[in-house]
Motif scaffolding. Structure first.
Motif, PDB file in Angstrom:
ATOM      1  N   TRP A  25      75.427  72.620  50.614  1.00 36.92           N
ATOM      2  CA  TRP A  25      75.450  71.727  49.453  1.00 36.92           C
ATOM      3  C   TRP A  25      76.710  71.908  48.613  1.00 36.92           C
ATOM      4  CZ3 TRP A  25      69.812  72.354  47.189  1.00 36.92           C
ATOM      5  CH2 TRP A  25      68.919  71.663  48.038  1.00 36.92           C
ATOM      6  N   LEU A  26      77.076  73.167  48.428  1.00 41.52           N
ATOM      7  CA  LEU A  26      78.167  73.450  47.497  1.00 41.52           C
ATOM      8  C   LEU A  26      79.195  74.363  48.147  1.00 41.52           C
ATOM      9  CD1 LEU A  26      75.956  74.193  44.380  1.00 41.52           C
ATOM     10  CD2 LEU A  26      77.583  72.318  44.551  1.00 41.52           C
ATOM     11  N   PRO A  27      80.471  74.186  47.786  1.00 40.78           N
ATOM     12  CA  PRO A  27      81.494  75.076  48.327  1.00 40.78           C
ATOM     13  C   PRO A  27      81.312  76.494  47.782  1.00 40.78           C
ATOM     14  CG  PRO A  27      82.415  73.649  46.643  1.00 40.78           C
ATOM     15  CD  PRO A  27      81.025  73.171  46.875  1.00 40.78           C
ATOM     16  N   GLY A  28      81.691  77.482  48.574  1.00 40.26           N
ATOM     17  CA  GLY A  28      81.452  78.864  48.177  1.00 40.26           C
ATOM     18  C   GLY A  28      82.712  79.654  47.915  1.00 40.26           C
ATOM     19  N   SER A  29      83.879  78.985  47.927  1.00 42.96           N
ATOM     20  CA  SER A  29      85.094  79.726  47.601  1.00 42.96           C
ATOM     21  C   SER A  29      86.174  78.789  47.064  1.00 42.96           C
ATOM     22  CB  SER A  29      85.615  80.463  48.837  1.00 42.96           C
ATOM     23  OG  SER A  29      86.046  79.519  49.777  1.00 42.96           O
ATOM     24  N   HIS A  30      87.129  79.385  46.403  1.00 42.00           N
ATOM     25  CA  HIS A  30      88.291  78.696  45.834  1.00 42.00           C
ATOM     26  C   HIS A  30      87.935  77.727  44.703  1.00 42.00           C
ATOM     27  CE1 HIS A  30      89.702  79.995  49.819  1.00 42.00           C
ATOM     28  NE2 HIS A  30      90.693  80.435  49.077  1.00 42.00           N
ATOM     29  N   LEU A  31      89.003  77.324  43.992  1.00 39.51           N
ATOM     30  CA  LEU A  31      88.820  76.435  42.837  1.00 39.51           C
ATOM     31  C   LEU A  31      88.748  74.973  43.252  1.00 39.51           C
ATOM     32  CD1 LEU A  31      91.136  77.729  39.972  1.00 39.51           C
ATOM     33  CD2 LEU A  31      88.657  77.557  39.986  1.00 39.51           C
ATOM     34  N   HIS A  32      89.470  74.635  44.310  1.00 34.96           N
ATOM     35  CA  HIS A  32      89.509  73.229  44.741  1.00 34.96           C
ATOM     36  C   HIS A  32      89.370  73.176  46.252  1.00 34.96           C
ATOM     37  CE1 HIS A  32      91.154  72.562  40.799  1.00 34.96           C
ATOM     38  NE2 HIS A  32      92.203  73.329  41.069  1.00 34.96           N
ATOM     39  N   SER A  33      89.124  71.964  46.747  1.00 40.38           N
ATOM     40  CA  SER A  33      89.153  71.767  48.194  1.00 40.38           C
ATOM     41  C   SER A  33      90.599  71.611  48.646  1.00 40.38           C
ATOM     42  CB  SER A  33      88.382  70.505  48.559  1.00 40.38           C
ATOM     43  OG  SER A  33      87.098  70.562  47.997  1.00 40.38           O
ATOM     44  N   LEU A  34      90.806  71.671  49.968  1.00 41.79           N
ATOM     45  CA  LEU A  34      92.166  71.546  50.499  1.00 41.79           C
ATOM     46  C   LEU A  34      92.754  70.166  50.241  1.00 41.79           C
ATOM     47  CD1 LEU A  34      91.847  73.446  53.872  1.00 41.79           C
ATOM     48  CD2 LEU A  34      93.251  74.064  51.888  1.00 41.79           C
ATOM     49  N   TYR A  35      91.869  69.169  50.257  1.00 41.16           N
ATOM     50  CA  TYR A  35      92.340  67.784  50.100  1.00 41.16           C
ATOM     51  C   TYR A  35      92.317  67.351  48.634  1.00 41.16           C
ATOM     52  CZ  TYR A  35      87.270  67.577  50.424  1.00 41.16           C
ATOM     53  OH  TYR A  35      85.949  67.832  50.242  1.00 41.16           O
TER      54      TYR A  35
END
Ligand code: SF4
Lengths: 326, 324
Positions: free
Chosen positions: A162-172
């Motif tokens: 459901w939710l990203p688990g690392s970093h502040l932003h996505s790569l895109y």
């Protein structure tokens, strides 16, 4: 009052100095040598010595210390990272952004959840709802943040996706429109904020619930009811103010908790904040960054203790007017 | 004109294995402008009685019996403590000054603000009018520097001042009945007398009814119109003050008065022999019988039913002293 505030600030200076000195000693006494990180098989002892000299590590500890202190006090210069030669102040300032965003939202979350649940349960003290919420919060209070973070990642990122688990932003991130960027940032922040905020919310909850129950059972509440003051005034005006009071003094505890929690959360969620910068610096024996970070942390903790003190005295007339008070 | 009628009021705390009876069968009536003194040793249920009149007993307490207030020809009946009508009664008809006056203030708000909060609840007026009225109230209770007191926090008040400000707070809602639990008991006797005198003057001016909970019989004899003597959660004797002064009918009342007289004559203070029974203990028959000098066999087994006089006055004793 103003006199008191100035006195309080002045008395904080020795505390700050002692803290920083201790920190300096501990960092330097820890085993390991920054020069060794540049070691390779072809290096001679002489090269090592040159590196040590360049970093000023060949000097005695007191000289190193006073040199560092002089630079900081008179030039506000924390030196350069051993690792990449960047200005420590700049490194920290750029790392401060994510930490502030994370801590701020975690604090907002902790206060809003803690206060509202605290009031909600205080009004239903000893009912089933109260017991369920109370025990849930106590679980969060005693759960280590790194474990909670890993569980969240395991559940919401890996298992449910459901939710990203690392970093502040996505790569895109750069290809998104501004609304998309906002959404992306929010999605990245949710798990770290929960991880950092839930144990804090539990602390706030504990204090508010106890304070509110205390206030509602107090003699002055009984007396106010006897005078026919309506329940909503008693609740929102009288009891709330009384139960928020301990929370203000708690501020001096919450901020350090946030900072130390942020270190772990930033590592678990790979966020480029101060905490992670510090952890990297510890492993690399990057003394200048470590000292800059530690000084910043000391400063913030002491600052918020003073702020909490001042607020407390503004809110509580008993202390404001007492002799020897602020 | 009757203001309050209490009929067969009983208060109990149900517990798993037993029930604790805090009040049993309490009845009295109070007229406008009348002062009723409630007398008894500590633990006899005086404070419980006060709180039950305000509907402020803790939720797990059970009540039975009737409270009826009469105002403007309307009869307000209250059955139990959770009755929503209590909300209309507290403050506007009956208000209370607690024994621990300092504890009855919210420590974080100025005295004036707390008075204004009561005014806002009960009297409609502009903020300026409310402030004027608050200052007037502070003056009314005998404090000179009213503006100064208005701006003080509770912890800045002296003992005597806090008694008076608490009174101002209770009077702000303009009640018909004021209950005072051990008024001015923390003050020395001169300050206490001044306070009680002021209370009497106020009462005479406004036709306020008073219930004074007192443990000093002298005060009761000086300041009340009628007296309600309590023991172990029950009313033992309820009569006009002047009658009690002449011939106390109940052996307990008589014992109290004897002690008072011995104190007044500065003889060694005496005590009624025996101990005040705990309210949790169930005593068969008349609860006073272990300490009573007039007891007979029937006292050990049967509680004496009330013998009624005029105006619902009564005494509960098998062998009470009859006036000649
Ligand atoms: S009923 Fe008996 S024991 Fe009780 S007060 Fe009267 S004489 Fe004494």
């Amino acid at each position: 009052m103003l006199n008191g505030i100035i006195r309080r600030i002045l008395s904080a200076i020795p505390t700050l100095l002692v803290g920083i000195t201790l920190c300096f000693l501990i960092i330097h006494l820890a085993p390991g040598n920054p020069a060794t990180r540049f070691l390779n098989p072809s290096q001679t002892a002489a090269t090592q010595e040159i590196i040590r000299e360049r970093f000023g590590l060949n000097q005695s500890l007191p000289i190193q210390y006073f040199h560092w202190l002089k630079q900081v006090l008179f030039h506000f210069d924390f030196g350069y990272s051993f690792y990449n030669g960047k200005d420590c102040t700049e490194v920290l300032i750029s790392a401060l952004g994510p930490t502030i965003i994370l801590s701020f939202w975690a604090l907002v979350f902790a206060l809003s959840v803690g206060i509202s649940l605290g009031i909600f349960t205080a009004l239903r003290a000893d009912t089933h709802v109260d017991r369920v919420i109370n025990s849930t919060m106590m679980i969060f209070l005693s759960t280590p943040a790194f474990w909670l973070g890993l569980m969240f990642i395991g559940l919401f990122t890996i298992h449910l996706n459901w939710l990203p688990g690392s970093h502040l932003h996505s790569l895109y991130y750069d290809q998104l429109d501004s609304f998309g960027q906002l959404l992306d940032s929010v999605r990245h922040l949710i798990l770290p904020v929960f991880t950092l905020g839930l144990p804090l919310a539990a602390t706030v909850f504990k204090y508010i619930r106890a304070g509110m129950i205390d206030a509602l059972q107090s003699d002055y509440t009984l007396a106010a009811r006897a005078r026919g003051i309506r329940q909503s005034t008693i609740l929102w005006k009288y009891s709330l103010k009384n139960s928020l009071l301990p929370l203000v003094s708690l501020l001096g505890v919450i901020i350090p908790a946030l900072l130390s929690g942020a270190v772990i959360v930033e590592v678990v969620f790979a966020l480029p904040g101060v905490g992670r910068a510090m952890v990297t610096a510890v492993f690399g024996r990057d003394y200048p960054i470590l000292m800059a970070g530690a000084s910043l942390a000391f400063f913030i903790v002491i600052l918020f203790n003073i702020v909490a003190d001042i607020f407390y005295r503004i809110l509580d007339p008993r202390i404001r007017n007492s002799a020897g008070g602020l | 004109m009757i203001l309050l009628a209490v009929k067969n009021l009983a208060v109990q705390i149900p517990q798993q294995d037993k029930t604790i009876h805090l009040l049993k069968d309490i009845s009295f009536t109070l007229k406008r402008g009348e002062t009723l003194a409630i007398i008894g040793e500590s633990g006899c249920g005086k404070s419980t009685l006060c709180l039950s009149i305000l509907g402020l007993l803790p939720q797990h307490f059970q009540t039975a019996g009737n409270l009826t207030f009469y105002k403007n020809g309307v009869e307000i009946q209250l059955q139990d403590q959770t009755d929503p009508h209590f909300n209309n009664i507290r403050g506007s008809i009956v208000s209370m000054v607690f024994q621990d006056t300092l504890g009855s203030f919210n420590p974080l708000f100025r005295c004036g603000q707390q008075i204004i909060d009561v005014l806002k609840e009960h009297v409609s007026g502009s903020p300026i009018q409310n402030k004027q009225r608050a200052i007037q109230l502070i003056q009314q209770v005998g404090l000179n520097d009213a503006e100064d007191v208005f701006n003080k926090y509770p912890h800045q008040l002296s003992g005597g001042m806090s008694q008076r400000v608490a009174l101002a707070l209770a009077l702000a809602s303009n009640p018909d009945l004021l209950i005072a639990d051990e008024p001015a008991s923390s003050l020395d006797s001169m300050a206490k007398n001044q306070y009680l005198d002021m209370l009497r003057e106020l009462k005479d001016k406004t036709n306020l009814a008073l219930i004074l909970v007192l443990h000093d019989l002298n005060d009761a004899l000086r300041f009340s119109d009628s007296m309600f003597v309590m023991y172990n959660g029950r009313g033992f004797e309820y009569r006009k003050k002047s009658d009690i002064q002449k011939t106390p009918a109940h052996p307990y009342t008589r014992a109290l008065i004897d002690i008072q007289n011995s104190l007044n004559q500065t003889r060694l203070p005496q005590q009624i022999p025996g101990e005040v029974p705990s309210i949790t203990k169930l005593i068969p028959g008349c609860p006073f019988h272990p300490r009573c000098s007039k007891r007979s066999d029937i006292c050990r087994t049967t509680f004496p039913p009330p013998t009624f006089f005029l105006n619902n006055h009564f005494v509960c004793c098998h062998h009470y002293f009859k006036s000649n």
